[in-house]
Scaffold this motif. Structure first.
Motif, PDB file in Angstrom:
ATOM      1  N   VAL A   1      43.874  63.893  -3.437  1.00 18.10           N
ATOM      2  CA  VAL A   1      44.805  64.093  -2.323  1.00 18.10           C
ATOM      3  C   VAL A   1      45.460  65.471  -2.395  1.00 18.10           C
ATOM      4  O   VAL A   1      45.491  66.215  -1.410  1.00 18.10           O
ATOM      5  CB  VAL A   1      45.880  62.986  -2.323  1.00 18.10           C
ATOM      6  N   THR A   2      45.993  65.815  -3.567  1.00 28.10           N
ATOM      7  CA  THR A   2      46.709  67.081  -3.693  1.00 28.10           C
ATOM      8  C   THR A   2      45.774  68.286  -3.572  1.00 28.10           C
ATOM      9  O   THR A   2      46.109  69.276  -2.912  1.00 28.10           O
ATOM     10  CB  THR A   2      47.451  67.161  -5.035  1.00 28.10           C
ATOM     11  N   LEU A   3      44.597  68.217  -4.204  1.00 31.27           N
ATOM     12  CA  LEU A   3      43.681  69.360  -4.181  1.00 31.27           C
ATOM     13  C   LEU A   3      43.155  69.615  -2.768  1.00 31.27           C
ATOM     14  O   LEU A   3      43.073  70.769  -2.329  1.00 31.27           O
ATOM     15  CB  LEU A   3      42.515  69.143  -5.146  1.00 31.27           C
ATOM     16  N   SER A   4      42.817  68.562  -2.051  1.00 34.15           N
ATOM     17  CA  SER A   4      42.318  68.739  -0.684  1.00 34.15           C
ATOM     18  C   SER A   4      43.393  69.334   0.206  1.00 34.15           C
ATOM     19  O   SER A   4      43.122  70.188   1.052  1.00 34.15           O
ATOM     20  CB  SER A   4      41.830  67.399  -0.116  1.00 34.15           C
ATOM     21  N   GLN A   5      44.633  68.904   0.010  1.00 39.81           N
ATOM     22  CA  GLN A   5      45.722  69.408   0.850  1.00 39.81           C
ATOM     23  C   GLN A   5      45.944  70.904   0.639  1.00 39.81           C
ATOM     24  O   GLN A   5      46.010  71.666   1.603  1.00 39.81           O
ATOM     25  CB  GLN A   5      47.018  68.657   0.548  1.00 39.81           C
ATOM     26  N   VAL A   6      46.048  71.335  -0.619  1.00 37.62           N
ATOM     27  CA  VAL A   6      46.385  72.748  -0.852  1.00 37.62           C
ATOM     28  C   VAL A   6      45.197  73.670  -0.560  1.00 37.62           C
ATOM     29  O   VAL A   6      45.376  74.780  -0.041  1.00 37.62           O
ATOM     30  CB  VAL A   6      46.895  72.980  -2.290  1.00 37.62           C
ATOM     31  N   LEU A   7      43.979  73.230  -0.865  1.00 38.06           N
ATOM     32  CA  LEU A   7      42.827  74.095  -0.609  1.00 38.06           C
ATOM     33  C   LEU A   7      42.591  74.271   0.884  1.00 38.06           C
ATOM     34  O   LEU A   7      42.375  75.393   1.363  1.00 38.06           O
ATOM     35  CB  LEU A   7      41.570  73.518  -1.280  1.00 38.06           C
TER      36      LEU A   7
ATOM     37  N   SER B   1      54.126  69.046  -4.884  1.00 38.31           N
ATOM     38  CA  SER B   1      53.081  68.180  -4.328  1.00 38.31           C
ATOM     39  C   SER B   1      52.613  67.156  -5.355  1.00 38.31           C
ATOM     40  O   SER B   1      52.539  65.953  -5.071  1.00 38.31           O
ATOM     41  CB  SER B   1      51.889  69.023  -3.861  1.00 38.31           C
ATOM     42  N   VAL B   2      52.309  67.620  -6.557  1.00 35.00           N
ATOM     43  CA  VAL B   2      51.802  66.721  -7.601  1.00 35.00           C
ATOM     44  C   VAL B   2      52.848  65.669  -7.963  1.00 35.00           C
ATOM     45  O   VAL B   2      52.560  64.463  -7.996  1.00 35.00           O
ATOM     46  CB  VAL B   2      51.394  67.525  -8.850  1.00 35.00           C
ATOM     47  N   LEU B   3      54.070  66.110  -8.222  1.00 33.66           N
ATOM     48  CA  LEU B   3      55.127  65.191  -8.661  1.00 33.66           C
ATOM     49  C   LEU B   3      55.522  64.220  -7.554  1.00 33.66           C
ATOM     50  O   LEU B   3      55.736  63.025  -7.803  1.00 33.66           O
ATOM     51  CB  LEU B   3      56.350  65.995  -9.121  1.00 33.66           C
ATOM     52  N   TYR B   4      55.607  64.715  -6.318  1.00 37.37           N
ATOM     53  CA  TYR B   4      55.992  63.863  -5.188  1.00 37.37           C
ATOM     54  C   TYR B   4      54.940  62.796  -4.932  1.00 37.37           C
ATOM     55  O   TYR B   4      55.264  61.618  -4.717  1.00 37.37           O
ATOM     56  CB  TYR B   4      56.184  64.740  -3.952  1.00 37.37           C
ATOM     57  N   TYR B   5      53.670  63.173  -4.981  1.00 40.05           N
ATOM     58  CA  TYR B   5      52.604  62.207  -4.726  1.00 40.05           C
ATOM     59  C   TYR B   5      52.427  61.232  -5.877  1.00 40.05           C
ATOM     60  O   TYR B   5      52.012  60.089  -5.675  1.00 40.05           O
ATOM     61  CB  TYR B   5      51.294  62.934  -4.424  1.00 40.05           C
ATOM     62  N   LEU B   6      52.749  61.667  -7.095  1.00 35.61           N
ATOM     63  CA  LEU B   6      52.770  60.725  -8.218  1.00 35.61           C
ATOM     64  C   LEU B   6      53.881  59.706  -8.021  1.00 35.61           C
ATOM     65  O   LEU B   6      53.696  58.508  -8.281  1.00 35.61           O
ATOM     66  CB  LEU B   6      52.965  61.473  -9.542  1.00 35.61           C
TER      67      LEU B   6
ATOM     68  N   TYR C   1      50.368  83.750  -0.080  1.00 35.79           N
ATOM     69  CA  TYR C   1      50.426  84.009  -1.521  1.00 35.79           C
ATOM     70  C   TYR C   1      51.118  82.877  -2.277  1.00 35.79           C
ATOM     71  O   TYR C   1      50.760  82.563  -3.418  1.00 35.79           O
ATOM     72  CB  TYR C   1      51.115  85.347  -1.788  1.00 35.79           C
ATOM     73  N   MET C   2      52.104  82.243  -1.640  1.00 36.69           N
ATOM     74  CA  MET C   2      52.749  81.101  -2.283  1.00 36.69           C
ATOM     75  C   MET C   2      51.772  79.934  -2.402  1.00 36.69           C
ATOM     76  O   MET C   2      51.782  79.198  -3.396  1.00 36.69           O
ATOM     77  CB  MET C   2      53.997  80.685  -1.505  1.00 36.69           C
ATOM     78  N   LEU C   3      50.898  79.779  -1.412  1.00 32.43           N
ATOM     79  CA  LEU C   3      49.879  78.732  -1.485  1.00 32.43           C
ATOM     80  C   LEU C   3      48.864  79.016  -2.589  1.00 32.43           C
ATOM     81  O   LEU C   3      48.303  78.087  -3.174  1.00 32.43           O
ATOM     82  CB  LEU C   3      49.172  78.597  -0.136  1.00 32.43           C
ATOM     83  N   CYS C   4      48.645  80.299  -2.872  1.00 31.65           N
ATOM     84  CA  CYS C   4      47.758  80.650  -3.995  1.00 31.65           C
ATOM     85  C   CYS C   4      48.347  80.115  -5.304  1.00 31.65           C
ATOM     86  O   CYS C   4      47.629  79.554  -6.143  1.00 31.65           O
ATOM     87  CB  CYS C   4      47.581  82.163  -4.084  1.00 31.65           C
ATOM     88  N   GLY C   5      49.647  80.288  -5.487  1.00 31.28           N
ATOM     89  CA  GLY C   5      50.307  79.772  -6.677  1.00 31.28           C
ATOM     90  C   GLY C   5      50.262  78.258  -6.744  1.00 31.28           C
ATOM     91  O   GLY C   5      50.034  77.667  -7.807  1.00 31.28           O
TER      92      GLY C   5
ATOM     93  N   PHE D   1      45.036  72.623  -8.857  1.00 27.73           N
ATOM     94  CA  PHE D   1      43.675  72.613  -9.398  1.00 27.73           C
ATOM     95  C   PHE D   1      43.697  72.305 -10.893  1.00 27.73           C
ATOM     96  O   PHE D   1      42.834  71.572 -11.394  1.00 27.73           O
ATOM     97  CB  PHE D   1      42.980  73.948  -9.154  1.00 27.73           C
ATOM     98  N   THR D   2      44.673  72.840 -11.616  1.00 31.03           N
ATOM     99  CA  THR D   2      44.801  72.555 -13.044  1.00 31.03           C
ATOM    100  C   THR D   2      45.016  71.067 -13.274  1.00 31.03           C
ATOM    101  O   THR D   2      44.393  70.453 -14.144  1.00 31.03           O
ATOM    102  CB  THR D   2      45.967  73.355 -13.656  1.00 31.03           C
ATOM    103  N   PHE D   3      45.897  70.463 -12.466  1.00 24.42           N
ATOM    104  CA  PHE D   3      46.153  69.027 -12.575  1.00 24.42           C
ATOM    105  C   PHE D   3      44.900  68.221 -12.264  1.00 24.42           C
ATOM    106  O   PHE D   3      44.558  67.279 -12.981  1.00 24.42           O
ATOM    107  CB  PHE D   3      47.288  68.631 -11.621  1.00 24.42           C
TER     108      PHE D   3
END
Length: 321
Positions: A40-46, A87-92, A190-194, A200-202
């Motif tokens: 969910v998180t990876l698809s959203q940010v990419l 995103s990661v913490l909220y969706y968890l 650029y903020m989305l790059c961060g 992606f690491t998660f």
């Protein structure tokens, strides 16, 4: 003319905040369809990153528009990591507790932002802000219905929800101070790059990469409330729920909010943006059948009132101009 611009700004801010308020329910539905937090998180940010890149490619540059320096890019990417953590913490958190409760926890970013501002500026908050913080904490007690002994809030959901609010407060603060001379689409890119780096690491740690060790299995089960996943990453998320999440989570909100805030000002804009809370709760009620009792609505109204109080000085100052 000024009044028309203000009304337009209110409308745009309301759309942006409402879009973000729908996310938790969409994530719940994606979970119900078998997708994981990583997917969910990876698809959203990419998808959001590609969407913002496309917007920057087609938009018309203004005359004498500043060009981001290497330091601007670095600082924006660093600031964007807090978006990824949010995103990661909220969706968890959403995987453990109701969407209507998760968004209430996320709104704690309002008073956490006061704490961050106080630390950075080395100034003690005004009595008005302290009063508003007290109302927010009281409203949170009502909105989460913690005083009802029959309610069993998963401590992991509360923990992740609070961490998400801290991260979100950091994002809001950074958005107002980091390279704010640049156009909104460039800053968002650029903020989305961060954010993508963190997400992606998660995703790599929990699912894409090797996760068949005993330590990784325990880690994943603790974080996601599911038995460790051994199946491959389900890339179909990118053309199903990912499109919806990217649209309402990383593309529409920054566009509409950045278009609306210049016309509303910070005070009025912040008050209008708080519509995210009732929208999120209402959507969860209709899409997920989550029950929200009267005392919870009272808590939500208290939180909204506190946001109004905290921004009242800015609001009235704008009206006098």
């Amino acid at each position: 003319m000024k009044e028309q611009n203000t009304i337009k700004g209110v409308f745009l801010v309301a759309i942006g905040a409402s879009s973000f308020g729908m996310l938790a329910s969409f994530v719940k539905l994606a979970y119900a369809n078998g997708f994981t937090t990583a997917e969910v998180t990876l698809s959203q940010v990419l998808l959001g990153l590609f969407g913002m890149l496309f917007i920057n490619m087609i938009r018309k540059k203004q005359t004498n528009e500043p060009t981001p320096t290497a330091m601007n890019k670095r600082n924006l990417i660093l600031a964007g990591t807090s978006m990824g953590f949010t995103s990661v913490l909220y969706y968890l958190a959403v995987s453990f507790i109701d969407a209507s409760i998760a968004v209430v926890l996320l709104m704690q970013s309002v008073w956490i932002g006061v704490v961050i501002e106080s630390i950075v500026t080395k100034k003690f908050p005004s009595l008005l802000k302290l009063f508003a913080v007290g109302i927010i904490l009281l409203g949170t007690m009502f909105a989460t219905n913690v005083m009802n002994y029959d309610v069993n809030l998963d401590y992991r959901g509360v923990f992740f929800g609070f961490l998400a609010s801290c991260s979100f407060a950091t994002t809001m603060f950074a958005s107002n101070v980091v390279a704010n001379h640049l156009p909104a689409p460039i800053r968002s890119l650029y903020m989305l790059c961060g954010a993508t780096i963190i997400v992606f690491t998660f995703a790599f740690i929990t699912q894409i990469g090797p996760n068949n060790s005993a330590i990784m299995a325990v880690f994943y089960e603790t974080l996601t409330n599911h038995v460790a996943i051994t199946r491959d990453f389900n890339w179909s998320i990118f053309y199903t729920w990912g499109v919806l999440l990217a649209l309402f989570g990383t593309i529409l909100p920054p566009i509409f909010l950045n278009m609306g805030f210049p016309n509303t000002g910070v005070g009025l804009g912040s008050i209008v943006a708080s519509i995210e809370l009732p929208v999120s709760v209402t959507i969860a009620y209709f899409l997920l059948n989550e029950q929200v009792i009267l005392i919870q609505w009272i808590g939500i109204l208290l939180i909204l009132s506190a946001i109004f109080i905290m921004n009242s000085n800015l609001l009235f100052k704008k009206e006098k101009i």
